[in-house]
Structure formats: C-alpha cells, structure tokens
Motif scaffolding. Sequence first.
Motif, PDB file in Angstrom:
ATOM      1  N   ALA A  84       1.401   4.311  -6.961  1.00 44.79           N
ATOM      2  CA  ALA A  84       2.659   4.434  -7.702  1.00 44.79           C
ATOM      3  C   ALA A  84       2.846   3.191  -8.564  1.00 44.79           C
ATOM      4  CB  ALA A  84       3.825   4.575  -6.737  1.00 44.79           C
ATOM      5  N   ALA A  85       3.664   3.319  -9.587  1.00 47.69           N
ATOM      6  CA  ALA A  85       3.989   2.181 -10.451  1.00 47.69           C
ATOM      7  C   ALA A  85       5.029   1.305  -9.754  1.00 47.69           C
ATOM      8  CB  ALA A  85       4.526   2.678 -11.785  1.00 47.69           C
ATOM      9  N   LEU A  86       4.773   0.003  -9.707  1.00 43.45           N
ATOM     10  CA  LEU A  86       5.656  -0.954  -9.045  1.00 43.45           C
ATOM     11  C   LEU A  86       6.177  -1.973 -10.054  1.00 43.45           C
ATOM     12  CD1 LEU A  86       3.290  -1.745  -6.028  1.00 43.45           C
ATOM     13  CD2 LEU A  86       5.196  -0.130  -6.036  1.00 43.45           C
ATOM     14  N   THR A  87       7.273  -2.630  -9.680  1.00 42.25           N
ATOM     15  CA  THR A  87       7.795  -3.734 -10.468  1.00 42.25           C
ATOM     16  C   THR A  87       7.370  -5.019  -9.777  1.00 42.25           C
ATOM     17  OG1 THR A  87       9.713  -2.424 -11.149  1.00 42.25           O
ATOM     18  CG2 THR A  87       9.889  -4.825 -11.368  1.00 42.25           C
ATOM     19  N   PRO A  88       6.502  -5.829 -10.404  1.00 43.19           N
ATOM     20  CA  PRO A  88       6.031  -7.055  -9.756  1.00 43.19           C
ATOM     21  C   PRO A  88       7.185  -7.922  -9.249  1.00 43.19           C
ATOM     22  CG  PRO A  88       4.778  -6.644 -11.745  1.00 43.19           C
ATOM     23  CD  PRO A  88       5.925  -5.661 -11.741  1.00 43.19           C
ATOM     24  N   GLY A  89       7.074  -8.374  -8.005  1.00 42.25           N
ATOM     25  CA  GLY A  89       8.085  -9.211  -7.384  1.00 42.25           C
ATOM     26  C   GLY A  89       9.212  -8.458  -6.710  1.00 42.25           C
ATOM     27  N   ALA A  90       9.294  -7.157  -6.928  1.00 41.68           N
ATOM     28  CA  ALA A  90      10.379  -6.359  -6.354  1.00 41.68           C
ATOM     29  C   ALA A  90      10.117  -6.033  -4.888  1.00 41.68           C
ATOM     30  CB  ALA A  90      10.564  -5.065  -7.140  1.00 41.68           C
ATOM     31  N   ALA A  91      11.221  -5.914  -4.130  1.00 45.51           N
ATOM     32  CA  ALA A  91      11.145  -5.501  -2.724  1.00 45.51           C
ATOM     33  C   ALA A  91      11.294  -3.982  -2.652  1.00 45.51           C
ATOM     34  CB  ALA A  91      12.263  -6.169  -1.936  1.00 45.51           C
ATOM     35  N   PRO A 103      13.253   1.431  -4.186  1.00 42.68           N
ATOM     36  CA  PRO A 103      13.603   0.044  -4.494  1.00 42.68           C
ATOM     37  C   PRO A 103      14.901  -0.331  -3.765  1.00 42.68           C
ATOM     38  CG  PRO A 103      14.096   1.462  -6.361  1.00 42.68           C
ATOM     39  CD  PRO A 103      13.416   2.310  -5.336  1.00 42.68           C
ATOM     40  N   ALA A 104      15.187  -1.620  -3.691  1.00 45.95           N
ATOM     41  CA  ALA A 104      16.365  -2.115  -2.975  1.00 45.95           C
ATOM     42  C   ALA A 104      17.656  -1.469  -3.466  1.00 45.95           C
ATOM     43  CB  ALA A 104      16.445  -3.634  -3.111  1.00 45.95           C
ATOM     44  N   ALA A 105      17.783  -1.239  -4.765  1.00 43.43           N
ATOM     45  CA  ALA A 105      19.003  -0.677  -5.334  1.00 43.43           C
ATOM     46  C   ALA A 105      19.322   0.716  -4.792  1.00 43.43           C
ATOM     47  CB  ALA A 105      18.896  -0.623  -6.851  1.00 43.43           C
ATOM     48  N   LEU A 115      12.483  -2.996   5.404  1.00 52.49           N
ATOM     49  CA  LEU A 115      11.634  -3.497   4.335  1.00 52.49           C
ATOM     50  C   LEU A 115      10.211  -2.993   4.532  1.00 52.49           C
ATOM     51  CD1 LEU A 115      11.253  -5.459   1.876  1.00 52.49           C
ATOM     52  CD2 LEU A 115      10.597  -7.184   3.565  1.00 52.49           C
ATOM     53  N   ILE A 116       9.628  -2.464   3.466  1.00 56.78           N
ATOM     54  CA  ILE A 116       8.234  -2.018   3.491  1.00 56.78           C
ATOM     55  C   ILE A 116       7.342  -3.155   2.998  1.00 56.78           C
ATOM     56  CG2 ILE A 116       6.555  -0.346   2.600  1.00 56.78           C
ATOM     57  CD1 ILE A 116       8.745   0.828   4.483  1.00 56.78           C
ATOM     58  N   GLY A 117       7.727  -3.778   1.886  1.00 57.37           N
ATOM     59  CA  GLY A 117       6.931  -4.873   1.352  1.00 57.37           C
ATOM     60  C   GLY A 117       7.385  -5.311  -0.013  1.00 57.37           C
ATOM     61  N   LEU A 118       6.623  -6.265  -0.570  1.00 56.34           N
ATOM     62  CA  LEU A 118       6.908  -6.825  -1.888  1.00 56.34           C
ATOM     63  C   LEU A 118       5.765  -6.504  -2.842  1.00 56.34           C
ATOM     64  CD1 LEU A 118       8.108 -10.358  -0.737  1.00 56.34           C
ATOM     65  CD2 LEU A 118       9.533  -8.419  -1.391  1.00 56.34           C
ATOM     66  N   ALA A 119       6.128  -6.176  -4.071  1.00 58.53           N
ATOM     67  CA  ALA A 119       5.108  -5.860  -5.077  1.00 58.53           C
ATOM     68  C   ALA A 119       4.422  -7.125  -5.551  1.00 58.53           C
ATOM     69  CB  ALA A 119       5.739  -5.128  -6.247  1.00 58.53           C
ATOM     70  N   LYS A 120       3.126  -7.159  -5.360  1.00 59.23           N
ATOM     71  CA  LYS A 120       2.300  -8.289  -5.778  1.00 59.23           C
ATOM     72  C   LYS A 120       1.941  -8.157  -7.262  1.00 59.23           C
ATOM     73  CE  LYS A 120      -1.765 -10.580  -3.870  1.00 59.23           C
ATOM     74  NZ  LYS A 120      -2.754 -10.471  -2.786  1.00 59.23           N
ATOM     75  N   SER A 121       1.912  -6.903  -7.723  1.00 59.85           N
ATOM     76  CA  SER A 121       1.604  -6.599  -9.122  1.00 59.85           C
ATOM     77  C   SER A 121       2.188  -5.226  -9.430  1.00 59.85           C
ATOM     78  CB  SER A 121       0.083  -6.599  -9.358  1.00 59.85           C
ATOM     79  OG  SER A 121      -0.505  -5.473  -8.737  1.00 59.85           O
ATOM     80  N   ALA A 122       1.861  -4.690 -10.585  1.00 59.14           N
ATOM     81  CA  ALA A 122       2.362  -3.367 -10.955  1.00 59.14           C
ATOM     82  C   ALA A 122       1.682  -2.241 -10.175  1.00 59.14           C
ATOM     83  CB  ALA A 122       2.179  -3.144 -12.451  1.00 59.14           C
ATOM     84  N   SER A 123       0.638  -2.590  -9.410  1.00 61.55           N
ATOM     85  CA  SER A 123      -0.073  -1.556  -8.660  1.00 61.55           C
ATOM     86  C   SER A 123      -0.371  -1.912  -7.203  1.00 61.55           C
ATOM     87  CB  SER A 123      -1.390  -1.209  -9.358  1.00 61.55           C
ATOM     88  OG  SER A 123      -2.228  -2.351  -9.404  1.00 61.55           O
ATOM     89  N   VAL A 124      -0.076  -3.157  -6.784  1.00 63.96           N
ATOM     90  CA  VAL A 124      -0.396  -3.589  -5.417  1.00 63.96           C
ATOM     91  C   VAL A 124       0.875  -4.015  -4.685  1.00 63.96           C
ATOM     92  CG1 VAL A 124      -1.663  -5.254  -4.001  1.00 63.96           C
ATOM     93  CG2 VAL A 124      -2.732  -4.284  -6.049  1.00 63.96           C
ATOM     94  N   LEU A 125       1.044  -3.477  -3.485  1.00 62.75           N
ATOM     95  CA  LEU A 125       2.175  -3.795  -2.620  1.00 62.75           C
ATOM     96  C   LEU A 125       1.653  -4.560  -1.407  1.00 62.75           C
ATOM     97  CD1 LEU A 125       5.266  -3.188  -2.167  1.00 62.75           C
ATOM     98  CD2 LEU A 125       4.519  -1.219  -0.819  1.00 62.75           C
ATOM     99  N   THR A 126       2.271  -5.710  -1.104  1.00 56.66           N
ATOM    100  CA  THR A 126       1.919  -6.450   0.099  1.00 56.66           C
ATOM    101  C   THR A 126       2.849  -5.982   1.203  1.00 56.66           C
ATOM    102  OG1 THR A 126       1.157  -8.365  -1.155  1.00 56.66           O
ATOM    103  CG2 THR A 126       1.716  -8.728   1.166  1.00 56.66           C
TER     104      THR A 126
END
Length: 136
Positions: A84-91, A103-105, A115-126
């Motif tokens: 999925a498309a992610l927003t870098p830095g978003a929870a 997303p948090a909102a 909490l599932i994780g934080l977006a490391k990039s537009a395609s990778v979730l930590t």
Amino acid sequence: MADLVITPANVVAGTNAGTDSASAGEVIAAGDQIYLNSTTKKLMLADSNSATAEARKAIGTALNGGALNQPIKYQKSGDITPGAALTPGAAYYLSDAPGKICPAADVGAGEYVCLIGLAKSASVLTLDYQFPGVAN
C-alpha cells in the motif's frame, strides 16, 4: 482519510522480519492484521472496536492468505512492504474494519488504540505493535 488499500500479492516481509505461524480461524488475506484467539489457538482478524478485548490487540501482519484451518505465516516485527502507499514518517494503527490498517486521524472516538508501526518510506512500514489498552 481511509484504511490503507493493500494489494495482497505485494505484501513482502523485510530481511529483518520476525515471523511466526498458526492456523487461520477464518478467511485471512495477506496484509490483514491478526490476533491469536486464546481459546481456539487460531488466527483471527483484529478489530479496534471489537466487543472482544483480545481482538483489539493486533500481534502481526499476515504474509499469506488462507481459509479456515489453513496455515498462515505472519510478521511480528521488522520492516514490511505492506502493498500500500504510505506517508513517510506517519504512524499507522489498527482500524475499526476487521484486519485493516488506518492512519492516526482515522482512529475514532471509542476505538481502542493499537499502533501497527511507522512508515519508513512510501512503501516500507516498520512494525512496532503497541497496545496500551485504552480507548481513544
């Protein structure tokens, strides 16, 4: 905003993935957030506003899909490409739609925060599963 639109065929574990496996207690798709039912010992779809307390605490992301009683491998930690498309830095959090990520909102009033994780990039979730046991 809305739940992430996950393409199950694109869900890929990172090289640092911590994984486990168990049998499905219902139909599960790759990318779904799951919990382990303490009675049946089977994986079920996690849900932030479930009436069942243990269902509100996701423990992993399904890496493959399966029907009832089929084996499911899931990722508990590390980096994942969730398809999925992610927003870098978003929870990103467990949604009130069973198995989904939002997303948090989009964590609404009365929903339990997971909490599932934080977006490391537009395609990778930590992945960093955290469940304080409190409602928003």
